[in-house]
Design a protein around this motif. Structure first.
Motif, PDB file in Angstrom:
ATOM      1  N   LEU A 167       0.829  -1.198   0.000  1.00  0.00           N
ATOM      2  CA  LEU A 167       0.000   0.000   0.000  1.00  0.00           C
ATOM      3  C   LEU A 167       0.866   1.252   0.000  1.00  0.00           C
ATOM      4  O   LEU A 167       1.914   1.311   0.653  1.00  0.00           O
ATOM      5  CB  LEU A 167      -0.921   0.019   1.230  1.00  0.00           C
ATOM      6  N   LEU A 168       0.402   2.262  -0.756  1.00  0.00           N
ATOM      7  CA  LEU A 168       1.076   3.551  -0.797  1.00  0.00           C
ATOM      8  C   LEU A 168       0.685   4.394   0.416  1.00  0.00           C
ATOM      9  O   LEU A 168      -0.416   4.274   0.952  1.00  0.00           O
ATOM     10  CB  LEU A 168       0.688   4.313  -2.071  1.00  0.00           C
ATOM     11  N   ASP A 169       1.629   5.251   0.831  1.00  0.00           N
ATOM     12  CA  ASP A 169       1.271   6.207   1.884  1.00  0.00           C
ATOM     13  C   ASP A 169       0.374   7.293   1.274  1.00  0.00           C
ATOM     14  O   ASP A 169       0.271   7.412   0.057  1.00  0.00           O
ATOM     15  CB  ASP A 169       2.538   6.818   2.492  1.00  0.00           C
ATOM     16  N   PRO A 170      -0.325   8.110   2.116  1.00  0.00           N
ATOM     17  CA  PRO A 170      -1.241   9.119   1.565  1.00  0.00           C
ATOM     18  C   PRO A 170      -0.577  10.077   0.592  1.00  0.00           C
ATOM     19  O   PRO A 170      -1.229  10.565  -0.337  1.00  0.00           O
ATOM     20  CB  PRO A 170      -1.732   9.855   2.825  1.00  0.00           C
ATOM     21  N   ALA A 171       0.716  10.345   0.760  1.00  0.00           N
ATOM     22  CA  ALA A 171       1.398  11.262  -0.147  1.00  0.00           C
ATOM     23  C   ALA A 171       1.850  10.576  -1.423  1.00  0.00           C
ATOM     24  O   ALA A 171       2.280  11.239  -2.376  1.00  0.00           O
ATOM     25  CB  ALA A 171       2.596  11.890   0.559  1.00  0.00           C
ATOM     26  N   LEU A 214       8.019  -7.747   8.626  1.00  0.00           N
ATOM     27  CA  LEU A 214       7.874  -7.191   7.288  1.00  0.00           C
ATOM     28  C   LEU A 214       8.896  -6.075   7.112  1.00  0.00           C
ATOM     29  O   LEU A 214       9.284  -5.408   8.082  1.00  0.00           O
ATOM     30  CB  LEU A 214       6.460  -6.638   7.085  1.00  0.00           C
ATOM     31  N   PRO A 215       9.355  -5.836   5.886  1.00  0.00           N
ATOM     32  CA  PRO A 215      10.364  -4.790   5.658  1.00  0.00           C
ATOM     33  C   PRO A 215       9.779  -3.398   5.897  1.00  0.00           C
ATOM     34  O   PRO A 215       8.565  -3.205   5.841  1.00  0.00           O
ATOM     35  CB  PRO A 215      10.760  -5.000   4.191  1.00  0.00           C
ATOM     36  N   PRO A 216      10.630  -2.398   6.169  1.00  0.00           N
ATOM     37  CA  PRO A 216      10.152  -1.023   6.375  1.00  0.00           C
ATOM     38  C   PRO A 216       9.668  -0.414   5.065  1.00  0.00           C
ATOM     39  O   PRO A 216       9.905  -0.964   3.985  1.00  0.00           O
ATOM     40  CB  PRO A 216      11.389  -0.300   6.906  1.00  0.00           C
ATOM     41  N   ILE A 238      -3.798   2.970  -5.147  1.00  0.00           N
ATOM     42  CA  ILE A 238      -3.581   2.941  -3.699  1.00  0.00           C
ATOM     43  C   ILE A 238      -2.518   1.926  -3.305  1.00  0.00           C
ATOM     44  O   ILE A 238      -2.110   1.887  -2.144  1.00  0.00           O
ATOM     45  CB  ILE A 238      -4.892   2.630  -2.957  1.00  0.00           C
ATOM     46  N   GLY A 239      -2.071   1.087  -4.253  1.00  0.00           N
ATOM     47  CA  GLY A 239      -1.060   0.088  -3.918  1.00  0.00           C
ATOM     48  C   GLY A 239      -0.970  -0.966  -4.997  1.00  0.00           C
ATOM     49  O   GLY A 239      -1.266  -0.707  -6.177  1.00  0.00           O
ATOM     50  N   ALA A 240      -0.583  -2.195  -4.586  1.00  0.00           N
ATOM     51  CA  ALA A 240      -0.412  -3.271  -5.563  1.00  0.00           C
ATOM     52  C   ALA A 240      -0.715  -4.605  -4.896  1.00  0.00           C
ATOM     53  O   ALA A 240      -0.531  -4.778  -3.681  1.00  0.00           O
ATOM     54  CB  ALA A 240       1.005  -3.262  -6.117  1.00  0.00           C
ATOM     55  N   LEU A 241      -1.189  -5.547  -5.740  1.00  0.00           N
ATOM     56  CA  LEU A 241      -1.407  -6.929  -5.321  1.00  0.00           C
ATOM     57  C   LEU A 241      -0.334  -7.766  -6.002  1.00  0.00           C
ATOM     58  O   LEU A 241      -0.173  -7.709  -7.228  1.00  0.00           O
ATOM     59  CB  LEU A 241      -2.807  -7.391  -5.732  1.00  0.00           C
ATOM     60  N   ALA A 242       0.441  -8.534  -5.211  1.00  0.00           N
ATOM     61  CA  ALA A 242       1.565  -9.298  -5.749  1.00  0.00           C
ATOM     62  C   ALA A 242       1.310 -10.790  -5.587  1.00  0.00           C
ATOM     63  O   ALA A 242       0.923 -11.246  -4.504  1.00  0.00           O
ATOM     64  CB  ALA A 242       2.856  -8.892  -5.048  1.00  0.00           C
ATOM     65  N   SER A 293       4.574   0.203   1.245  1.00  0.00           N
ATOM     66  CA  SER A 293       4.874  -0.735   2.329  1.00  0.00           C
ATOM     67  C   SER A 293       4.195  -2.067   2.063  1.00  0.00           C
ATOM     68  O   SER A 293       3.039  -2.109   1.595  1.00  0.00           O
ATOM     69  CB  SER A 293       4.389  -0.177   3.672  1.00  0.00           C
ATOM     70  N   LEU A 294       4.902  -3.153   2.368  1.00  0.00           N
ATOM     71  CA  LEU A 294       4.312  -4.484   2.350  1.00  0.00           C
ATOM     72  C   LEU A 294       3.566  -4.651   3.664  1.00  0.00           C
ATOM     73  O   LEU A 294       4.170  -4.732   4.734  1.00  0.00           O
ATOM     74  CB  LEU A 294       5.402  -5.544   2.205  1.00  0.00           C
TER      75      LEU A 294
END
Length: 725
Positions: A55-59, A75-77, A142-146, A64-65
């Motif tokens: 998911l992406l941060d609001p900006a 989970l990684p930072p 808003i993010g990605a599905l992997a 982040s995973l």
């Protein structure tokens, strides 16, 4: 372990699979639960071994995973999106992107630590092939599905990608919906937290209790291990720990962080929040505090408390229990800090006002002087016990009365009302002294002052009533003692002078010239001492109104000649050029010869003393007839000086002008006071001569005044009525 080669049946999402995903979305209570249930179905539906959501941060700057299936403990930072150009490209084009063999991707040192950590985690899990589908909701990525395969390579065909996109669209819509619900819930919780804090601030005046509740609520809201509230010491610039809560326990209270040091100092200075995921990598981290108590700090969220554009402190949260601190949380805490700052500032101001009010009231109530405060309508709004005693009323009954009516009532009880000249000369406000006929307070000095606000506008009046009974008693004792002492000095001085005179006449035997000279000096000194004693005695009598004047018709010319004759020796010794400017035909006046001659003698003597050797002293005199009263500052044709306030009538005016250093304006009113002298000038007398002149002239119902400019000499003048009433 490697993935088996999937069949078309296993890869295709059937209707039952879609229904199971819809059910998972409908039954999930939280976003984490939604992601876990959905990813489980995605793994089964697409036949992969690993599935994750980023998911992406609001900006839109970091990604982040946030969840995987099977679940992972760590989970990684967050990773800056600019460090993942492939994913950034997929987001820009809103198209799926797949990597056939992840092991071929470079893990060189030019990648960021976060990217290397992510690649290391994927390699550790033996991920080979990867399919990334952008999550798009409401026309926003808003993010990605992997989707990932383990061990074996896999190329996802168009049908599998279509199914994956369908899954991604459902998930994106569900995530957005949950985010909206969670945002509303968080906002509600935030408002509830702020309401609790506001209620605590308004219900308690104990700062420590307020600080404790503030940090307790914030720690609970943001789910952290510990939190600190630090306030700025404006004098030193240091940040002071006023509250640190770790599992409900207070710590570090009173500890100080040097000005500008640490993450807290930087946040207070820049007024910008700071998120630190790994304090070991941040050079700003100030270890002295945590090392001192043995506390392990891993991550920090720190925001400034800003009120009216200035930093008054910071809020620091330590070690988020789940996940990492996010920009959204930083913005939320910043918003809360602004409200908390206003509440704390108001609490401090209220406490200061209450403390100052209590101290002021204690001071006002403790003083022996009466104090009344009236508003602009003249209505009493405050008073102290001393004022109640003076007015013979209770303190409560004074409130609401008219100030002028109370003062009028006080005047009606007065035996004597005086306006002391020494208090009112040059004063901006009238000062009167009142002698009362009853009550515990006998003598009162009263004045009324304006009450001004910070802008200088008058908002009321302050009436002061000073009990001067002890002052009057001390003054009476001092005058009685002084009068007795002065009177008793005359007898021994007279005896000394008579003894010296008899020795000079040879009654004690032959006197040599040297002895005669020494005896003459002793006689002259004794004569000066006797004159000083007589002056003090006369001043004392005139101040008490007990001086009798021997009035007789006197020639102005004879008065001036007699005064000059007494000073002839000092005039010749200083080589003073004495000029008489007496008008012809001056009428005789009714006066006490000795007193007026001494007045002229004192004024001429002062002029001679303060004139340079060889200077000029002028003695003038004029007759003046005034048909009506005149105001001060008026000039006439036949006088070289301005007049003070004068009543109508016939006046004889004398003046003495010198070429001395002059008298500064600030000393004009004080020069006639007892022992009043100009401090910048070398003392050449006792300071009693001008006091005698003033009292003697006023005893004749006359006026005495001074005109002088520093560096241009001085003119002393006095006016006597030609005939005494």
């Amino acid at each position: 372990m490697s993935d088996p080669e999937p069949s078309i049946e296993q890869s295709a999402m059937n209707t039952q699979g879609l229904l199971r995903i819809a059910t998972a979305i409908e039954t999930a209570a939280t976003l984490d639960e939604l992601l876990m249930l959905a990813l489980n179905e995605f793994v089964q539906g697409l036949g992969v071994s690993l599935c994750g959501v980023l998911l992406l941060d609001p900006a839109g700057e970091t990604i982040s995973l946030v969840s995987t299936f099977p679940p992972r403990i760590s989970l990684p930072p967050p990773i800056p999106l600019r460090d993942l150009p492939l994913i950034q490209q997929a987001f820009q084009q809103r198209q799926p992107y797949q990597i056939l063999d992840l092991t071929t991707m470079s893990q060189s040192g030019d990648r960021s630590p976060a990217v290397l950590q992510l690649l290391g985690m994927l390699n550790e899990a033996q991920v080979r092939s990867l399919l990334i589908i952008p999550l798009v909701a409401q026309d926003t990525v808003i993010g990605a599905l992997a989707f990932a395969t383990l061990g074996q390579l896999r190329h996802f065909d168009d049908q599998e990608i279509s199914v994956a996109r369908l899954m991604a669209s459902q998930l994106a819509a569900a995530i957005t919906s949950f985010r909206m619900i969670e945002e509303a819930s968080r906002r509600e919780a935030e408002l509830a937290t702020l309401n609790d804090i506001a209620a605590a601030v308004t219900s308690s005046l104990d700062p420590r209790e307020i600080y404790h509740l503030v940090m307790e609520k914030i720690n609970q809201f943001f789910r952290v291990d510990a939190g600190s509230l630090l306030m700025l010491d404006e004098e030193t610039g240091e940040l002071v720990f006023v509250m640190t809560l770790e599992e409900g326990q207070e710590k570090l209270v009173g500890l100080r962080v040097p000005a500008g040091m640490g993450i807290v100092g930087d946040v207070a200075r820049t007024q910008q929040y700071a998120i630190v995921h790994d304090v070991d990598r941040d050079p700003r981290f100030y270890r002295a505090v945590s090392d001192g108590i043995g506390y392990n700090v891993r991550s920090i969220l720190c925001v400034p408390i800003v009120v009216k554009g200035r930093s008054i402190g910071v809020i620091e949260l330590l070690n988020k229990r789940t996940g990492h601190f996010t920009e959204e949380e930083a913005i939320r805490l910043t918003r809360m800090a602004a409200t908390i700052g206003i509440a704390i500032e108001n609490a401090h101001l209220f406490q200061q006002v209450s403390t100052v009010r209590d101290r002021f009231e204690a001071i006002v109530n403790s003083t022996n002087d009466g104090i009344l405060m009236a508003d602009m309508r003249g209505v009493i709004v405050a008073g102290n016990p001393a004022a109640a005693r003076i007015f013979h009323r209770s303190r409560e009954s004074l409130i609401g009365c008219q100030l002028d009516e109370l003062i009028g009532e006080l005047m009606s009880r007065a035996l004597v009302v005086e306006e002391p000249t020494w208090l009112n000369e040059g004063a901006l406000h009238r000062v009167i002294e009142i002698e009362l006929n009853d009550g515990p307070v006998r003598y009162v000095r009263h004045t009324t002052l304006p009450v001004l606000d910070t802008a200088g506008m008058q908002i009321g009046r302050l009436a002061l009533f000073e009990d001067i009974a002890k002052e009057r008693e001390l003054a009476r004792l001092r005058e009685d003692y002084t009068g007795m002492l002065i009177h008793d000095l005359r007898a021994p001085l007279t005896a000394i002078m008579n003894g010296i005179m008899m020795m000079l006449r040879g009654l004690g035997g032959p006197v040599s010239e040297q002895q005669r000279e020494l005896l003459s000096i002793a006689y002259q000194g004794s004569q000066t001492m006797l004159e000083m004693v007589n002056t003090l005695l006369d001043i004392s009598k005139m101040e008490q109104g007990r001086m009798n004047l021997n009035l007789e018709p006197l020639s102005p010319y004879a008065l001036v000649d007699e005064a000059i004759e007494r000073l002839q020796a000092s005039i010749q010794q200083r080589h003073i050029n004495l000029v008489q400017d007496l008008a012809i035909g001056l009428p005789p006046i009714e006066a006490d010869r000795d007193k007026i001659v001494r007045v002229l003698q004192n004024l001429i003597d002062n002029a001679v003393k303060f004139s340079p050797d060889g200077g000029m002293v002028t003695i003038g005199g004029r007759y003046l007839a005034l048909a009506s009263d005149v105001a001060g500052g008026v000039h006439t044709d036949n006088l070289p000086l301005a007049l003070p306030d004068m009543a109508a009538g016939e006046w004889l005016i004398f003046w003495v002008r010198d070429e001395g250093p002059g008298i500064p304006p600030q000393y004009h009113a004080r020069i006639f006071e007892k022992f009043g002298q100009v401090q910048q000038q070398k003392s050449r007398g006792t300071g009693l001569g001008l006091t005698f002149c003033k009292l003697a002239v006023e005893a004749h119902r006359g006026k005495i005044w001074l005109q002088s400019r520093e560096g241009l000499g001085s003119t002393f003048a006095f006016a006597l009525p030609v005939k005494q009433r």
